[in-house]
Scaffold this active site. Structure first.
Site, mmCIF file in Angstrom:
data_model
loop_
_atom_site.group_PDB
_atom_site.id
_atom_site.type_symbol
_atom_site.label_atom_id
_atom_site.label_comp_id
_atom_site.label_asym_id
_atom_site.label_seq_id
_atom_site.Cartn_x
_atom_site.Cartn_y
_atom_site.Cartn_z
ATOM 1 N N PHE A 161 6.708 0.718 1.000
ATOM 2 C CA PHE A 161 7.017 -0.514 1.724
ATOM 3 C C PHE A 161 6.389 -1.678 0.970
ATOM 4 O O PHE A 161 5.243 -1.593 0.535
ATOM 5 C CB PHE A 161 6.489 -0.439 3.160
ATOM 6 C CG PHE A 161 7.067 -1.484 4.068
ATOM 7 C CD1 PHE A 161 8.320 -1.309 4.627
ATOM 8 C CD2 PHE A 161 6.374 -2.636 4.342
ATOM 9 C CE1 PHE A 161 8.865 -2.273 5.463
ATOM 10 C CE2 PHE A 161 6.900 -3.606 5.180
ATOM 11 C CZ PHE A 161 8.154 -3.429 5.742
ATOM 12 N N SER B 113 1.882 1.655 4.162
ATOM 13 C CA SER B 113 0.426 1.678 4.086
ATOM 14 C C SER B 113 -0.210 2.529 5.181
ATOM 15 O O SER B 113 -1.256 3.137 4.970
ATOM 16 C CB SER B 113 -0.126 0.248 4.145
ATOM 17 O OG SER B 113 0.230 -0.449 2.969
ATOM 18 N N GLU C 128 0.606 5.344 6.177
ATOM 19 C CA GLU C 128 0.587 6.750 5.766
ATOM 20 C C GLU C 128 -0.402 7.038 4.636
ATOM 21 O O GLU C 128 -0.626 8.197 4.291
ATOM 22 C CB GLU C 128 1.990 7.192 5.346
ATOM 23 C CG GLU C 128 2.982 7.276 6.485
ATOM 24 C CD GLU C 128 3.538 5.928 6.927
ATOM 25 O OE1 GLU C 128 3.989 5.843 8.083
ATOM 26 O OE2 GLU C 128 3.528 4.967 6.134
ATOM 27 N N VAL D 168 0.166 -5.133 2.997
ATOM 28 C CA VAL D 168 0.484 -5.407 4.390
ATOM 29 C C VAL D 168 0.508 -6.921 4.535
ATOM 30 O O VAL D 168 -0.499 -7.593 4.308
ATOM 31 C CB VAL D 168 -0.558 -4.777 5.345
ATOM 32 C CG1 VAL D 168 -0.133 -4.995 6.795
ATOM 33 C CG2 VAL D 168 -0.741 -3.296 5.050
ATOM 34 N N THR E 290 4.364 -10.548 14.651
ATOM 35 C CA THR E 290 3.936 -9.661 15.730
ATOM 36 C C THR E 290 2.554 -9.097 15.406
ATOM 37 O O THR E 290 2.079 -9.210 14.275
ATOM 38 C CB THR E 290 4.929 -8.485 15.900
ATOM 39 O OG1 THR E 290 4.837 -7.651 14.734
ATOM 40 C CG2 THR E 290 6.353 -8.987 16.078
ATOM 41 N N HIS F 269 1.766 -6.194 14.799
ATOM 42 C CA HIS F 269 1.890 -4.996 13.969
ATOM 43 C C HIS F 269 0.950 -5.052 12.763
ATOM 44 O O HIS F 269 0.335 -4.047 12.394
ATOM 45 C CB HIS F 269 3.350 -4.845 13.517
ATOM 46 C CG HIS F 269 3.610 -3.612 12.723
ATOM 47 N ND1 HIS F 269 3.638 -2.357 13.295
ATOM 48 C CD2 HIS F 269 3.844 -3.427 11.402
ATOM 49 C CE1 HIS F 269 3.882 -1.463 12.366
ATOM 50 N NE2 HIS F 269 4.018 -2.080 11.208
ATOM 51 N N PHE G 209 -9.988 1.117 -2.252
ATOM 52 C CA PHE G 209 -9.140 0.436 -1.277
ATOM 53 C C PHE G 209 -8.372 -0.677 -1.973
ATOM 54 O O PHE G 209 -8.885 -1.768 -2.185
ATOM 55 C CB PHE G 209 -9.971 -0.121 -0.121
ATOM 56 C CG PHE G 209 -9.142 -0.691 0.987
ATOM 57 C CD1 PHE G 209 -8.477 0.142 1.867
ATOM 58 C CD2 PHE G 209 -9.005 -2.063 1.157
ATOM 59 C CE1 PHE G 209 -7.713 -0.363 2.903
ATOM 60 C CE2 PHE G 209 -8.244 -2.587 2.178
ATOM 61 C CZ PHE G 209 -7.594 -1.738 3.060
ATOM 62 N N ARG H 128 -1.481 -11.917 -6.083
ATOM 63 C CA ARG H 128 -2.532 -10.916 -6.298
ATOM 64 C C ARG H 128 -2.024 -9.695 -7.061
ATOM 65 O O ARG H 128 -2.803 -8.879 -7.515
ATOM 66 C CB ARG H 128 -3.124 -10.510 -4.957
ATOM 67 C CG ARG H 128 -3.993 -11.618 -4.372
ATOM 68 C CD ARG H 128 -4.164 -11.494 -2.869
ATOM 69 N NE ARG H 128 -4.987 -12.552 -2.341
ATOM 70 C CZ ARG H 128 -4.588 -13.802 -2.111
ATOM 71 N NH1 ARG H 128 -3.352 -14.159 -2.382
ATOM 72 N NH2 ARG H 128 -5.407 -14.705 -1.614
#
Length: 159
Positions: A23, A61, A63, A86, A91, A93, A118, A132
């Site tokens: 994603f 992300s 998963e 992300v 929303t 989410h 991370f 980034r």
């Protein structure tokens, strides 16, 4: 007094797994490219036939922690790198995903004793994520360096 520090050389024996979220792959693909470039320039075999490096693609992300856990627990890798993006929407989410992936990745490292880098970008806009991931700098490179440093640092610390 002992001083322990990681190094960015002598990478021949280091096995690395990378978990990448599909994603937002416009961003995560660039992060992966930067990460692999860093690893290659520091002596890690990044070829398709590499015995040092494996890449696992996951849907998103959220998963990442599950697959990172499986890879870290396998005993095959000295370090796992996680790459995702992300991006805040309209929303809640975003908050749910960011909280769970960050807690999950941290838990994998604590539970397995394998360093987990991370590399999940959390940004407000796609533009920030792209900056980034290569427009201004590619944090994928930094995540590769962190993996090399942590892999060698953990090897240097006595059991």
């Amino acid at each position: 007094m002992a001083i322990f520090e990681g190094r960015f050389t002598d990478t021949a024996g280091l096995r690395i797994a990378v978990v990448v979220a599909r994603f937002n792959d416009l961003v995560t693909g660039k992060l992966l490219s930067g990460c692999l470039d860093c690893l290659l320039r520091h002596g890690v075999d990044t070829s398709d036939a590499s015995a040092q490096l494996d890449v696992a693609w996951v849907p998103g992300s959220f998963e990442i922690p599950l697959v990172a856990q499986r890879l870290a627990a396998s005993g095959r890798y000295q370090v796992v790198i996680t790459l995702g993006a992300v991006i805040r929407g309209d929303t809640p989410h975003f908050d749910v995903v960011v909280n769970e992936v960050s807690k999950g990745v941290a838990a994998v490292a604590r539970d397995t004793g394998v360093p987990v880098i991370f590399g999940v970008l959390t940004t407000d806009t796609l533009q920030q994520a792209l900056e980034r991931a290569g427009i201004k700098s590619n944090l994928g490179w930094n995540y590769g360096l962190q993996a090399l440093e942590m892999g060698s640092l953990m090897a240097a610390i006595p059991d």
